[in-house]
Design a protein around this motif. Structure first.
Motif, PDB file in Angstrom:
ATOM      1  N   HIS A 187     -57.906 -14.480 -27.569  1.00  0.00           N
ATOM      2  CA  HIS A 187     -57.689 -13.074 -27.238  1.00  0.00           C
ATOM      3  C   HIS A 187     -56.216 -12.685 -27.322  1.00  0.00           C
ATOM      4  CE1 HIS A 187     -58.705  -9.230 -25.301  1.00  0.00           C
ATOM      5  NE2 HIS A 187     -57.589  -9.383 -24.597  1.00  0.00           N
ATOM      6  N   PHE A 188     -55.341 -13.588 -26.890  1.00  0.00           N
ATOM      7  CA  PHE A 188     -53.907 -13.280 -26.850  1.00  0.00           C
ATOM      8  C   PHE A 188     -53.138 -14.006 -27.961  1.00  0.00           C
ATOM      9  CE2 PHE A 188     -55.286 -12.479 -22.454  1.00  0.00           C
ATOM     10  CZ  PHE A 188     -54.811 -11.187 -22.289  1.00  0.00           C
ATOM     11  N   SER A 189     -53.748 -14.139 -29.107  1.00  0.00           N
ATOM     12  CA  SER A 189     -53.092 -14.850 -30.217  1.00  0.00           C
ATOM     13  C   SER A 189     -52.021 -14.008 -30.903  1.00  0.00           C
ATOM     14  CB  SER A 189     -54.139 -15.278 -31.251  1.00  0.00           C
ATOM     15  OG  SER A 189     -54.830 -14.147 -31.757  1.00  0.00           O
ATOM     16  N   GLY A 190     -52.076 -12.682 -30.747  1.00  0.00           N
ATOM     17  CA  GLY A 190     -51.095 -11.804 -31.387  1.00  0.00           C
ATOM     18  C   GLY A 190     -49.946 -11.467 -30.447  1.00  0.00           C
ATOM     19  N   LYS A 191     -49.222 -10.429 -30.789  1.00  0.00           N
ATOM     20  CA  LYS A 191     -48.079 -10.000 -29.995  1.00  0.00           C
ATOM     21  C   LYS A 191     -48.554  -9.369 -28.698  1.00  0.00           C
ATOM     22  CE  LYS A 191     -43.724  -7.449 -30.361  1.00  0.00           C
ATOM     23  NZ  LYS A 191     -42.874  -6.599 -31.242  1.00  0.00           N
TER      24      LYS A 191
END
Length: 286
Positions: free
Chosen positions: A216-220
């Motif tokens: 879920h929090f793999s991006g910025k």
């Protein structure tokens, strides 16, 4: 009346005032009154606090009190209090002296008999804990996780058998790495919650496994972060106490005293019992 009691009556009061963590409407009427009535407000960042003051029409003088001037400025504030003036202490957001400057000043006030009063209000750790849906009967607050990977993994490794919910603050640019370390050290099924931008327009609550959180929090990521790690599932240890001591000593850099404490917690034994096992282990290896 003792000399200390007499001195206390002559001193001003240090007020620890909780301020909004995002939504300015969360400032309590009592907190607003205190901020207007005191002689001085010590703020972590006067530029940040000025926005709050302008919003509520607070004209009380502001002075800076932050990590790098905490000792010297604290003594100046103490002198102001001993002159009979009231001082309010605020942080950039939430409750001062909790993972923010203030603890040293509170200690000094108690040492010299200056009254300290808390004006309760917003606290990111309590708000996040309440809404996360993880067990709250027992919990531990650990501040910020270490920034370096090795130290962070060491800290997380201690939670493998932790039976309390553990709460951390985390920087947004380190969240993905921290979650990956949670997965590595505690397993992909460990329950976690991430609360982002509490009380703000883009408030977000994520609940799930460590693996799901990593995805879920793999991006910025932006905003203020509270990371909560659920307790470990209780199970009967398969290795002996002595083997556990040997393994912890090999896998961590902790002193034996801390290892004994952690192993005692896992096995539900007293520290003295595990300490005796550590002595037996030492004799065995000698």
């Amino acid at each position: 009346m003792s000399a200390k009691d007499a001195a206390s009556e002559e001193n001003g009061t240090l007020y620890l005032v909780a301020t909004p963590i995002g939504n300015l409407e969360d400032l309590s009427p009592r907190a607003l009154r205190i901020l207007k009535e005191v002689d001085l407000v010590a703020a972590e960042d006067t530029r940040h606090s000025r926005k709050l003051f302008n919003h509520y029409g607070i004209s009380t003088p502001l002075t800076s009190y932050f990590q790098h001037n905490e000792v010297t400025k604290g003594e100046q504030l103490l002198q102001t209090l001993q002159e009979g003036k009231d001082v309010a202490l605020i942080s950039d957001a939430g409750t001062p002296a909790i993972s923010d400057p203030g603890c040293l000043l509170v200690q000094r006030c108690h040492e010299v008999g200056v009254p300290v009063s808390a004006i309760p209000g917003p606290s990111a750790l309590i708000a996040a804990l309440a809404m996360a849906g993880l067990p709250t009967e027992r919990f531990a607050f650990e501040g910020f996780l270490p920034a370096k990977t090795h130290a962070r993994c060491q800290a997380l490794r201690l939670l493998r058998q932790e039976l309390r919910t553990t709460v951390f603050y985390e920087a947004p640019h380190r969240l993905a790495a921290a979650l990956q370390d949670v997965l590595t050290e505690l397993g992909e099924e460990r329950q976690v919650a991430v609360v982002r931008e509490l009380t703000k327009v883009h408030e977000e609550l994520f609940r799930g496994t460590a693996a799901e959180a990593c995805e879920h929090f793999s991006g910025k990521v932006r905003g203020e972060i509270v990371l909560l790690i659920g307790p470990a599932e209780q199970s009967t240890p398969e290795e002996s106490v002595r083997d556990a001591l040997r393994r912890w000593r090999k896998e961590t850099d902790l002193p034996m005293r801390e290892i004994v404490k952690q192993v005692a917690k896992i096995y539900g034994l007293s520290g003295s019992e595990v300490y005796r096992e550590s002595l037996a282990l030492r004799d065995e290896e000698e």
